[in-house]
Structures are given as structure tokens and as C-alpha cells.
Design a protein around this motif. Structure first.
Motif, PDB file in Angstrom:
ATOM      1  N   ASP A 103       1.035 -14.775  28.966  1.00 17.15           N
ATOM      2  CA  ASP A 103       2.362 -13.529  28.095  1.00 17.15           C
ATOM      3  C   ASP A 103       3.730 -13.749  29.006  1.00 17.15           C
ATOM      4  OD1 ASP A 103       3.913 -11.116  27.693  1.00 17.15           O
ATOM      5  OD2 ASP A 103       2.868  -9.624  29.911  1.00 17.15           O
ATOM      6  N   PRO A 104       5.098 -13.679  28.822  1.00 12.88           N
ATOM      7  CA  PRO A 104       5.109 -14.250  27.026  1.00 12.88           C
ATOM      8  C   PRO A 104       5.068 -14.997  26.147  1.00 12.88           C
ATOM      9  CG  PRO A 104       7.152 -14.731  27.985  1.00 12.88           C
ATOM     10  CD  PRO A 104       6.115 -14.568  29.433  1.00 12.88           C
ATOM     11  N   GLU A 105       4.607 -15.231  24.504  1.00  8.23           N
ATOM     12  CA  GLU A 105       3.337 -17.148  24.817  1.00  8.23           C
ATOM     13  C   GLU A 105       4.897 -17.845  24.884  1.00  8.23           C
ATOM     14  OE1 GLU A 105       2.031 -19.244  23.276  1.00  8.23           O
ATOM     15  OE2 GLU A 105       0.675 -17.209  22.645  1.00  8.23           O
ATOM     16  N   PHE A 106       4.163 -18.999  24.558  1.00  8.05           N
ATOM     17  CA  PHE A 106       6.045 -19.714  25.105  1.00  8.05           C
ATOM     18  C   PHE A 106       5.134 -21.473  23.355  1.00  8.05           C
ATOM     19  CE2 PHE A 106       2.965 -20.804  28.412  1.00  8.05           C
ATOM     20  CZ  PHE A 106       2.613 -21.780  28.071  1.00  8.05           C
ATOM     21  N   ILE A 107       4.213 -20.986  23.014  1.00  6.47           N
ATOM     22  CA  ILE A 107       3.762 -21.818  22.300  1.00  6.47           C
ATOM     23  C   ILE A 107       3.468 -21.797  21.109  1.00  6.47           C
ATOM     24  CG2 ILE A 107       3.244 -23.793  24.380  1.00  6.47           C
ATOM     25  CD1 ILE A 107      -0.065 -23.133  23.417  1.00  6.47           C
ATOM     26  N   LYS A 108       3.852 -22.504  19.459  1.00  5.94           N
ATOM     27  CA  LYS A 108       3.272 -22.156  18.642  1.00  5.94           C
ATOM     28  C   LYS A 108       2.461 -22.931  17.604  1.00  5.94           C
ATOM     29  CE  LYS A 108       5.516 -20.447  13.897  1.00  5.94           C
ATOM     30  NZ  LYS A 108       5.182 -20.422  13.498  1.00  5.94           N
ATOM     31  N   LEU A 109       1.416 -22.676  16.726  1.00  2.00           N
ATOM     32  CA  LEU A 109       0.796 -23.766  16.293  1.00  2.00           C
ATOM     33  C   LEU A 109       1.767 -24.576  15.476  1.00  2.00           C
ATOM     34  CD1 LEU A 109      -2.008 -25.077  15.907  1.00  2.00           C
ATOM     35  CD2 LEU A 109      -2.177 -23.619  13.878  1.00  2.00           C
ATOM     36  N   LEU A 110       1.729 -25.947  15.514  1.00  3.61           N
ATOM     37  CA  LEU A 110       2.433 -26.764  14.622  1.00  3.61           C
ATOM     38  C   LEU A 110       1.088 -27.539  13.267  1.00  3.61           C
ATOM     39  CD1 LEU A 110       5.162 -28.050  14.243  1.00  3.61           C
ATOM     40  CD2 LEU A 110       3.477 -30.579  15.428  1.00  3.61           C
ATOM     41  N   SER A 111       0.447 -27.594  13.988  1.00  4.83           N
ATOM     42  CA  SER A 111      -0.441 -28.829  12.539  1.00  4.83           C
ATOM     43  C   SER A 111      -1.838 -28.821  13.445  1.00  4.83           C
ATOM     44  CB  SER A 111      -0.251 -29.825  12.529  1.00  4.83           C
ATOM     45  OG  SER A 111      -0.156 -31.162  12.412  1.00  4.83           O
ATOM     46  N   VAL A 112      -2.740 -29.141  13.019  1.00  2.67           N
ATOM     47  CA  VAL A 112      -4.557 -29.405  12.721  1.00  2.67           C
ATOM     48  C   VAL A 112      -4.946 -30.346  12.133  1.00  2.67           C
ATOM     49  CG1 VAL A 112      -6.672 -28.202  13.194  1.00  2.67           C
ATOM     50  CG2 VAL A 112      -4.674 -26.854  13.303  1.00  2.67           C
ATOM     51  N   PRO A 113      -5.377 -31.483  12.685  1.00  2.00           N
ATOM     52  CA  PRO A 113      -5.666 -32.894  12.194  1.00  2.00           C
ATOM     53  C   PRO A 113      -7.251 -32.896  11.387  1.00  2.00           C
ATOM     54  CG  PRO A 113      -5.145 -33.470  14.853  1.00  2.00           C
ATOM     55  CD  PRO A 113      -5.092 -31.566  14.315  1.00  2.00           C
ATOM     56  N   VAL A 114      -6.999 -32.916  10.602  1.00  2.00           N
ATOM     57  CA  VAL A 114      -8.232 -33.203   9.078  1.00  2.00           C
ATOM     58  C   VAL A 114      -9.125 -34.372   9.584  1.00  2.00           C
ATOM     59  CG1 VAL A 114      -8.893 -32.803   6.796  1.00  2.00           C
ATOM     60  CG2 VAL A 114      -6.733 -31.764   7.634  1.00  2.00           C
ATOM     61  N   TYR A 115     -10.282 -34.329  10.135  1.00  2.00           N
ATOM     62  CA  TYR A 115     -11.214 -35.136  10.941  1.00  2.00           C
ATOM     63  C   TYR A 115     -12.379 -35.117  10.019  1.00  2.00           C
ATOM     64  CZ  TYR A 115     -14.217 -37.404  13.198  1.00  2.00           C
ATOM     65  OH  TYR A 115     -14.977 -38.196  13.946  1.00  2.00           O
ATOM     66  N   LYS A 116     -12.674 -36.170   9.182  1.00  2.00           N
ATOM     67  CA  LYS A 116     -14.028 -36.002   7.965  1.00  2.00           C
ATOM     68  C   LYS A 116     -13.501 -35.324   7.001  1.00  2.00           C
ATOM     69  CE  LYS A 116     -16.845 -38.538  10.907  1.00  2.00           C
ATOM     70  NZ  LYS A 116     -18.486 -38.893  11.392  1.00  2.00           N
ATOM     71  N   GLY A 117     -11.811 -34.578   6.890  1.00  2.00           N
ATOM     72  CA  GLY A 117     -11.961 -33.162   5.469  1.00  2.00           C
ATOM     73  C   GLY A 117     -11.770 -32.104   6.202  1.00  2.00           C
ATOM     74  N   ARG A 118     -12.392 -31.862   7.576  1.00  2.00           N
ATOM     75  CA  ARG A 118     -11.731 -30.588   8.036  1.00  2.00           C
ATOM     76  C   ARG A 118     -11.326 -30.631   8.971  1.00  2.00           C
ATOM     77  NH1 ARG A 118     -18.067 -27.598   8.360  1.00  2.00           N
ATOM     78  NH2 ARG A 118     -17.915 -29.769   9.459  1.00  2.00           N
ATOM     79  N   PRO A 119     -11.014 -29.587   9.384  1.00  2.00           N
ATOM     80  CA  PRO A 119     -10.135 -29.646  10.410  1.00  2.00           C
ATOM     81  C   PRO A 119     -10.537 -29.316  11.986  1.00  2.00           C
ATOM     82  CG  PRO A 119      -9.610 -27.250   9.676  1.00  2.00           C
ATOM     83  CD  PRO A 119     -10.620 -28.168   8.512  1.00  2.00           C
TER      84      PRO A 119
END
Lengths: 311, 490
Positions: A103-119
Motif C-alpha cells: 500500500d500503495p501498490e507499486f508493481i504490476k504483473l508483466l509475464s509468467v514463464p511457461v514451464y513444461k507447458g504450464r505457468p
């Protein structure tokens, strides 16, 4: 003699700082732009491969049209602090810091790696291959190695397991310590310094392939449910254009021959898009764990050897 | 002789052995000192290494211990003991550990047997002793255990933070490398020592040969002198100005002078012979010439008066006497030659044959003659020569007595010698004649030929005997002849 020792010591202690500055120095030569994009990392990725990181940074710089440098820090806490203070623009963090309240939020999700077909990935509880222990219960009164106090797989999950059992988490193990590095956690178990440890399944499997002399000395006795893979995040203060550009570059790596090489090197399928809800089970687990034990006061400084931990 | 030169004997051997012993003694002493010092130095080096390692770990440890960062503690212990700096590469680290003040393991290189959070596994009294001793260490110290290949030492350093004892670092270094290093240097030193001893022996042999060679040569020279082989002495080479050189040159000078002296003596002997020969010749000529003049005179007178019977009657006896005298002289000389060649032996009783001859020689004068032969029948003598010696001596004494006196002949055996004694109480021999007594043609008598005693002398000499004269004017004379019995048969 003493000087060379001192030199060794310095190298050992300030490893991350030196690496960071060398990366920065190189990019100042490549591009004259004064403000490089700073990308924070911890030991989630295999930390020994310096050349790989240099090349990847170079790749990203090419794609971004401006210098990108990787900034390495020992702990997630340090990376989070740097994101908050604005000294990092992007970071590859863990699901556990991601789900913590800000609080306050200071990050935002950018990307999630995909490992063995799933994140997704797991937390492994490992013991030495010759160890008689078959479950985490057997490890009572033994030494246990955690990776990072804000690591999901390397700390939160085993803490959650103990909380679920209703045991006194502090008294359960004889000694615990942090390695701040999943691969070193594996090493500690392989060398029997630790009787048991919690480790990132992705790192363990990676080591099975690339450092079998260590990983083969360990054995998995417990596998957690699937958790969202440690995500890449952007700082909210970074201009949207750069964030979108970065996101495009990262997501497009799987379609680019050079990008493919880096993904192969990381043993990842791709960097994908996921909803923040992917990490809900981690948040839930954190809440359940925290409700039984208030989190300690973690303080960190940029160049300290070990983060002071009061257990 | 060549054998002597190859293998030194006597003084040469003593010299060589002494030098070898001295060199060996010095070399072994120095070797032992070096080995001891080396060992001490190596040990000190190892101690310093152990202390440095322990100290290094102790320096980085406090933060790790305070933060319970055992993994970093372990890593730094491991790295520091693994990445031994240059010059310490041969250090063999047996183990290392960090213990808390209660002796609990915080980090141990042997993780399997010494888990974190438990006391280190120490089996045996020695380990317990080290464990107890290390826990009492409050400033960097060295603990030792054993010696030789399996011994080791521990560098122990306490870990302090703000004067609070946090733990103890123990780093255990093996003596093995140290031992092997010391062993290697000991081998080298022993090798060098042996080489030095060998060198010393050679040097000793060389020096002793150098010293004793002239001595040996001198000994040989002196032996040659002893044998009378003066001409065989070769000069000793004088190679130095030292005492030996002086000795050698002195010896050379002495040998040279001896050779010169001998040559001189030989020359003198030759000239003496010539003198003697001349004297004999002159004597013979004189003795023969004297009657010859009278004879010639008689013959001349008879030629002038061939028909004068009175002259014939007067001169014939003179001719006869003169010719007899010449005959006697020649006979005497011939007797000597004959007797020298005579080798017949006979019993000592054969001497008794002489009694009658001597009695007839006395010819009724008032002379007491005592014959005292103590030789047994079994004693064999050279009859002709001994008879001639005894007869001549007795004749000499009887003639010396004149008309009155006593002559005693005595003979006896003494050990391996036969003693002949002729004693008279005549006028004795005046000292000025004593030296000439045995010279040919020396006589103090009117009608003497001067050959009697000369013949005695020659015969005694030919039989390797000795003739001695004791005489005092007015108190008579004694001749004593000593003949070796073994010479009698020749």
C-alpha cells in the motif's frame, strides 16, 4: 597472503554488486543512452551463468532499442525494496512477494514463464539420497535449509506444511538457515550440511540436467501442489510505452530464433501472459501460515552478506 | 711397490681415514642441524598457515553466526580451506570446524559425521583432549597431536564480536606434506653428506699420498742405504717448499753426499791397495835384492879367482845362505798362496802334531813351553790353516823371547767359536809398532821375513775370524784368535 585472502573475501561477499557493475559498464559502452532499463534478478535463475545473462541483456537491449541491464540482488526483499524505491524498472520475483499486500501498490504483473507447458511449478522437500527420512515429519529435530524468507517454494510452503500440522515451527527443526539460492540449497543437502531443504522444482530439475553431481545426491520426499511460476513484474512508475515494449519483446522471445536460444538455456517454453489470480493459492497459503505466526522483521541492506534473520 | 701406490698403507691410510672421519663428522653434524632447523622451520610455517586460516575464518564468521547464516559460514570455511593461497598448495587440510562456545557444531567440513547443532563426533582420548583444549582457547593458538606422517596440528582461533565469544574455529593441518618435505630435504642432505664424505676420502687419500709418497721414497732410499746400494737411490721429487719438501731435499743431499763419500772411499781403498801392493813389491824387491847383491859379489870374486879353493870354500856357504834366504821368502809367499787354497779338515788333535816342531824350534833354549789343548776330538778344524796360524804365532813368540821365557798355547771352545791363545812373557810390542804388526815385510828381527804375522792375519781374515793383540812393553804379549766354528769346514 592476507591481501589475497581479503580479495577472495571481497569477491565472495560483494559478488552480486560486482556483477551488476560489470554489466552496467558493458552497456555504457554499447549504447550511449544515459538511462538504461534496470531489470532486477535474484538467485531464482541459475546464478552461475554470467555470460548467459550478459547475452540476454544484450538481446533485450537490441530489441528494446535502449540498454537493458540485469541488477542482481541476494534476496527478494532487496529486489522488492529497490522496486519500491524506483531503482529497478522490472524484476523477476517470486509468487510469495507478489501476493503480499502493498500500500500503495507499486508493481504490476508483466509475464509468467511457461514451464513444461504450464505457468506452474512446485516446491520440493528434498533430503540426501542416503537419508532414511521419507517425509517432512521424519525431519523433526534435524537441520533444514530454506532458500529465501520471501520465497514461496523455498520458505513459505514448508512453513505452511508445519503450520498445517499445528506444530511449533520454531521447535520443529534443530537448526534452520537460509541459503538465498536454490542451487545452494541443493548443494547444502548434497553435502549433508542440511538434513532437509525446500527447493524450487524448476531449479531442482534444471540442476538434475546441468549439475547432476549435486542434484543426484538428493531425493524428493514431498511435492507441493502446483503454484504460479515466479513472475516477471514491472514497476508502476515506468512509462507504459516501455512496459508494453518490454512485454512484447519478452512474449515474442519464443518466436524469435535468438530468443528461443535464451528460453532453451533457461529450460522454459516461453514467457506467457497470465492472470494475477494464478497466485491466489500462494496468497491463501501465506495467510494461513501468517495467521499462526506473525512474520518476522526482515531488514536488508544492499551489500550485507546475510540478511539479519531472527528466528 | 705398485701395490703400495694403489692402496695406501700405514700413515697414508691413517691420514685418509682421519680426514674422512673429520669430513664425515662435520658433514653429518651440519646435516643434522640443517634437518632439525628445516623441520622446525617447516613446522613454524605450518603453524602460521593454520593460524592464518583459522584467523581468516574467524574474521568473517561473526556476522554469519549472529545471523544464523550457517550456510555462509560453512561456505566460507569450505572455500577458505579449499582455496589455499599460492605457496600453501601443498598444505593438506584434514578438517576444519566452527564450534559455538558450548562446543556445538556451527559448521564442519566433515558434515556427514558432524551435523550442525550437535557436538562434534570425537572418538578417542586424543580428540577429546583437543576438543577440551580448543574450548578453552581465548586467543589464537596451536594445538598439536602426534608427530610424523600421521601427526597434525590445529590452528584454533576464537570468534569474538564486541568482546563476546561467539565460537571457535579449528583448522586441522596434516604433518604429512611437512613430513614428506622434511624427508625430501633430509634425503638431499644425506646424499650431499655422503658425497662430501666420498670427496673427503678422495681428498684425504690424495693428500696422504702426497705426504707419504716422499716418505715412502725416503724409506726405500734408506733401505737401499742399509743394503749398501747407494747407487740405487733415486732423488725424491721435491714438489713443495713445505717441511716435506725440505725433508726430501735434505734426504736427497744426504744421499748424494753418501754416494760421493762412497766413491771417495772406494778411491781411497784402491789407492791404499796400490800403496800396499807397492809396499809388498818394494819389500819383495828389497828382501830379494839384499842377498842378491852379496851373491853377485861372491860370484864375481869366484869368477876372478876360479882356482882359489879357499875362496870357494868361503863363498859357497855364503851363496848357499843367500839363496836360502831368497828361497825362504819365496816359500813364505807361496805358503800363504797354498794355504789359502787348502780346504782339508781334520780333528782338533791334529794340532798336537805341532808340539814337536815347536820344541825343535826352541832348540834347547831356556824356554818353558806349555801346550794346553782343550778342544775335544769331535771338533773339526781346517787343519792346514789353523796349524799355520798356531805355528806362526808360536814361532813369533819364541823368536820374541830370545833365550829365555815362557810360551803358553791354549785353545778351547766358547759357544760357536774356537779360541786360540798364544801368550808369552817377552818384551812386548811397543805402541808405535802395533799398527804395523800385520803388515807384510814388517819385522823387528834380524833375520825375520816380516811375513809370519801377515800370513796369520790373512788366514784369520779368510776364515772370517778376529785376531786381537794385547801387549805391554816389558809384560809380554797375548795373541787371541777367535774363529767361528761353522767356518772350519770350508
Amino acid at each position: 597472503m592476507k591481501r589475497s585472502w581479503a580479495a577472495c573475501l571481497c569477491l565472495f561477499v560483494f559478488l552480486s554488486a560486482i556483477m551488476a557493475s560489470s554489466v552496467r559498464a558493458e552497456h555504457e559502452e554499447v549504447a550511449q543512452t544515459p538511462a538504461p532499463i534496470r531489470f532486477g534478478l535474484t538467485a531464482v535463475v541459475v546464478r552461475e551463468n554470467l555470460r548467459f545473462l550478459d547475452q540476454w541483456a544484450y538481446y533485450l537491449s537490441e530489441k528494446m532499442g535502449q540498454p537493458v541491464e540485469f541488477v542482481r540482488r541476494r534476496s527478494y526483499r532487496e529486489v522488492m525494496d529497490m522496486l519500491e524505491s524506483g531503482s529497478l524498472d522490472f524484476a523477476w520475483i517470486c509468487g510469495f512477494p507478489f501476493v503480499q499486500n502493498r500500500d500503495p501498490e507499486f508493481i504490476k504483473l508483466l509475464s509468467v514463464p511457461v514451464y513444461k507447458g504450464r505457468p506452474l511449478y512446485h516446491s520440493f522437500i528434498i533430503v540426501h539420497k542416503d537419508s532414511p527420512h521419507q517425509s517432512i515429519d521424519d525431519l523433526k529435530g534435524e537441520n533444514f535449509a530454506y532458500s529465501d524468507p520471501e520465497s514461496n517454494s523455498g520458505y513459505l510452503y514448508p512453513q505452511y506444511l508445519l503450520a498445517q500440522k499445528g506444530t511449533n515451527k520454531e521447535a520443529f527443526f534443530r537448526q534452520t538457515f537460509f541459503t538465498f539460492n536454490h542451487s545452494e540449497t541443493v548443494e547444502a543437502v548434497a553435502e549433508q550440511f542440511a538434513d532437509g531443504a525446500a527447493v524450487d522444482s524448476y531449479i531442482w530439475e534444471y540442476m538434475k540436467e546441468f549439475r547432476p553431481e549435486l542434484a543426484d545426491k538428493t531425493r524428493v520426499i514431498n511435492q507441493s501442489p502446483a503454484f504460479g511460476f515466479p513472475p516477471l513484474v514491472s514497476r508502476l512508475g515506468v512509462d507504459l510505452e516501455t512496459v508494453w515494449h518490454m512485454k512484447r519483446v519478452i512474449l515474442a522471445m519464443k518466436d524469435d530464433p535468438d530468443g528461443r536460444k535464451f528460453l532453451d538455456g533457461l529450460k522454459l517454453d516461453s514467457f506467457g501472459e497470465s492472470s494475477p489470480s494464478l497466485f491466489d493459492n500462494i496468497r491463501e497459503m501465506a495467510l494461513k501460515t501468517r495467521s499462526t505466526q506473525p512474520r518476522g522483521d526482515f531488514s536488508a541492506s544492499n551489500q550485507s552478506v546475510g540478511t539479519a534473520i531472527k528466528e | 711397490m705398485t701395490w703400495l701406490n694403489i692402496f695406501p698403507k700405514g700413515l697414508a691410510l691413517k691420514f685418509a681415514l682421519t680426514i674422512t672421519a673429520v669430513v664425515a663428522g662435520v658433514a653429518f653434524t651440519i646435516g643434522a642441524v640443517i634437518i632439525t632447523l628445516d623441520w622446525q622451520r617447516f613446522q613454524l610455517e605450518l603453524e602460521n598457515k593454520a593460524l592464518l586460516l583459522a584467523h581468516s575464518v574467524a574474521t568473517t564468521a561473526p556476522e554469519n553466526i549472529l545471523q544464523s547464516d550457517y550456510w555462509s559460514l560453512y561456505k566460507s570455511l569450505k572455500n577458505m580451506t579449499r582455496q589455499v593461497p599460492e605457496g600453501m598448495a601443498n598444505t593438506h587440510i584434514l578438517t576444519g570446524m566452527v564450534l559455538d562456545p558450548d562446543g556445538i557444531v556451527l559448521a564442519h567440513l566433515d558434515t556427514n559425521n558432524n551435523p550442525l547443532g550437535k557436538p562434534p563426533a570425537h572418538s578417542g582420548n586424543n580428540e577429546t583432549r583437543l576438543f577440551t583444549a580448543s574450548r578453552e582457547v581465548r586467543s589464537p593458538a596451536i594445538l598439536k597431536s602426534g608427530i610424523g606422517k600421521n601427526g597434525f596440528l590445529e590452528g584454533v582461533a576464537p570468534i569474538y564480536s564486541d568482546e563476546k565469544l561467539l565460537g571457535i574455529v579449528r583448522v586441522r593441518l596434516s604433518y604429512r606434506e611437512l613430513y614428506l618435505k622434511a624427508q625430501r630435504s633430509a634425503f638431499v642432505i644425506i646424499g650431499l653428506t655422503l658425497a662430501l664424505v666420498a670427496l673427503g676420502s678422495l681428498l684425504g687419500a690424495a693428500i696422504s699420498r702426497r705426504i707419504t709418497k716422499p716418505l715412502t721414497a725416503m724409506t726405500e732410499g734408506m733401505e737401499a742405504v742399509g743394503r749398501g746400494e747407494l747407487s740405487n737411490i733415486e732423488p725424491i721429487s721435491v714438489s713443495n717448499d713445505d717441511e716435506l719438501g725440505i725433508l726430501a731435499s735434505t734426504f736427497n743431499r744426504m744421499a748424494k753426499e753418501m754416494v760421493e763419500k762412497k766413491t771417495l772411499e772406494e778411491q781411497i781403498a784402491v789407492s791404499e791397495k796400490m800403496v800396499a801392493l807397492g809396499r809388498i813389491t818394494a819389500g819383495v824387491a828389497h828382501e830379494v835384492n839384499n842377498p842378491l847383491a852379496g851373491l853377485m859379489n861372491c860370484i864375481d870374486t869366484l869368477k876372478k879367482h876360479p882356482d882359489d879353493p879357499e875362496l870357494v870354500e868361503r863363498y859357497l856357504p855364503l851363496l848357499d845362505k843367500g839363496l836360502n834366504r831368497i828361497k825362504n821368502i819365496v816359500e813364505s809367499l807361496l805358503i800363504e798362496l797354498r794355504i789359502e787354497e787348502a780346504h782339508g779338515t781334520g780333528s782338533s788333535t791334529s794340532l798336537d802334531d805341532l808340539r814337536d816342531i815347536v820344541v825343535s824350534e826352541i832348540n834347547g833354549r831356556d824356554i818353558d813351553f806349555v801346550w794346553d789343548n782343550h778342544l775335544g776330538d769331535d771338533v773339526m778344524i781346517n787343519r792346514r790353516r789353523v796349524q799355520q796360524i798356531v805355528l806362526n804365532l808360536l814361532k813369533n813368540s819364541i823368536q820374541a823371547l830370545g833365550e829365555k821365557g815362557t810360551v803358553v798355547f791354549r785353545t778351547f771352545q766358547d759357544d760357536n767359536c774356537i779360541i786360540l791363545e798364544v801368550t808369552d812373557d817377552g818384551p812386548g810390542i811397543s805402541p808405535e809398532y802395533k799398527n804395523q804388526l800385520f803388515e807384510p815385510f814388517f819385522t823387528t828381527k834380524q833375520n825375520g821375513t816380516g811375513l809370519g804375522l801377515w800370513i796369520v792375519y790373512r788366514l784369520v781374515e779368510s776364515m772370517r775370524g778376529v785376531i786381537e793383540v794385547e801387549s805391554e812393553v816389558g809384560n809380554g804379549t797375548q795373541f787371541q784368535v777367535t774363529l767361528p766354528a761353522m767356518e772350519m769346514s770350508t
